[in-house]
Design an enzyme around this catalytic site. Structure first.
Site, PDB file in Angstrom:
ATOM      1  N   LYS A  54       0.652  -1.239   0.072  1.00  0.00           N
ATOM      2  CA  LYS A  54       0.021  -0.046   0.030  1.00  0.00           C
ATOM      3  C   LYS A  54       0.921   1.134   0.046  1.00  0.00           C
ATOM      4  O   LYS A  54       0.632   2.135  -0.820  1.00  0.00           O
ATOM      5  CB  LYS A  54      -1.017  -0.138   1.202  1.00  0.00           C
ATOM      6  N   GLN A  98      -4.056  -1.467   9.801  1.00  0.00           N
ATOM      7  CA  GLN A  98      -3.905  -2.788   9.107  1.00  0.00           C
ATOM      8  C   GLN A  98      -4.620  -3.846  10.108  1.00  0.00           C
ATOM      9  O   GLN A  98      -4.388  -3.975  11.222  1.00  0.00           O
ATOM     10  CB  GLN A  98      -2.716  -3.043   8.738  1.00  0.00           C
ATOM     11  N   ASP A 121     -10.812   2.606   4.511  1.00  0.00           N
ATOM     12  CA  ASP A 121     -10.931   1.307   4.038  1.00  0.00           C
ATOM     13  C   ASP A 121     -12.364   1.093   4.009  1.00  0.00           C
ATOM     14  O   ASP A 121     -13.131  -0.064   3.634  1.00  0.00           O
ATOM     15  CB  ASP A 121     -10.720   0.632   5.505  1.00  0.00           C
TER      16      ASP A 121
END
Length: 285
Positions: A54, A98, A121
């Protein structure tokens, strides 16, 4: 005729090209680039790879990246303190924590603590609720990426029978909402579903998102169906595989995603898309 492969890498490249162009527009006149802050807790090898990918993709498309690595035994209060600082930072447009987090940390509380307009997200209850009410804001990345892949095949959606196998908060449930929004008739299967085969056999659009290798037998797949395999597992011989028995399913489906190389690249691409969208929304105020 064997199924046509849906090339997630190619479609992701198209999404990233659009993101790169949007970043150029946002940075015109020496304005700062959209910026994503990533938080990694602990030293889980898979999570480290995901976060590294990412961060690398941010650099490729011109998005600023701020990295925060915390030890596995970090106190939840310390993690929330960091998120609070990032929530308040004017130079941060998106925040990603994460997952999974260590067992001593309440994942739900962490997700809800992220500002909804920085939740790139798409996991915050506000963003999932907006999707449920057909007014999406920041959409969960993997389901949004699947819709991009389906559009790439020319999928019409309206009235089509779609079956989602898996009902997780982050993938299965929002995937069903995305398909409903697109106009499909949606069935969600889960661990209490009776006769999974019967549901799969009628699916014109099949999305598997469980993480159990070979759960979906190839001979269950409807002739001419489109098969999206989100599940990914590592076998004893180190090979990666999906939830669907690929070889047999590809002899019946019209379109199918490979594992790897299907949905995975789209998740990262849609994260970049969300970061730019978050920046655009915040700067338009």
């Amino acid at each position: 005729m064997p199924a046509r492969l849906i090339d997630g890498k190619a479609v992701a490249a198209e999404v990233l090209a659009r993101v790169r162009a949007a970043v150029v527009r946002l940075t015109a006149g020496q304005r700062p680039p959209p910026t994503l802050a990533t938080i990694l807790v602990g030293d889980d090898a898979a999570s480290q790879i995901y976060v590294r990918n990412k961060r690398r993709t941010c650099e490729e498309v011109g998005i600023g990246s701020r990295s925060h690595n915390l030890p596995a035994d970090v106190a939840q209060s310390r993690l929330l303190e960091l998120i609070g600082a990032l929530n308040a930072a004017d130079d941060v447009d998106g925040i990603l924590v994460q997952l999974p987090l260590p067992p001593h940390i309440d994942t739900t509380e962490v997700i809800e603590y992220i500002r909804a307009d920085k939740d790139v997200d798409g996991f915050h209850p506000y963003n999932v609720g907006r999707l449920a009410q057909r007014i999406p804001a920041l959409r969960p990345c993997t389901p949004a990426g699947v819709i991009e892949l389906l559009c790439h095949t020319g999928e019409t959606f309206y009235g089509r029978d779609a079956v989602v196998v898996g009902a997780s908060n982050h993938v299965g449930r929002p995937m069903a909402l995305e398909l409903l929004l697109a106009g499909a008739t949606v069935t969600v299967c889960h661990r209490f579903t009776r006769d999974l085969a019967a549901h799969v056999q009628r699916a014109e659009i099949l999305v598997a998102a469980v993480g159990k290798p070979g759960l979906i037998r190839g001979d269950w797949v409807r002739q001419g169906a489109t098969v999206i395999d989100i599940g990914i597992s590592r076998l004893a011989d180190n090979r990666l595989t999906g939830d669907v028995q690929f070889e047999a399913a590809s002899q019946r489906a019209a379109w199918i995603t490979p594992v790897p190389g299907g949905v995975g690249p789209m998740t990262v691409a849609m994260l970049m898309h969300n970061t730019v969208e978050a920046a655009q929304r915040r700067r338009a105020r």
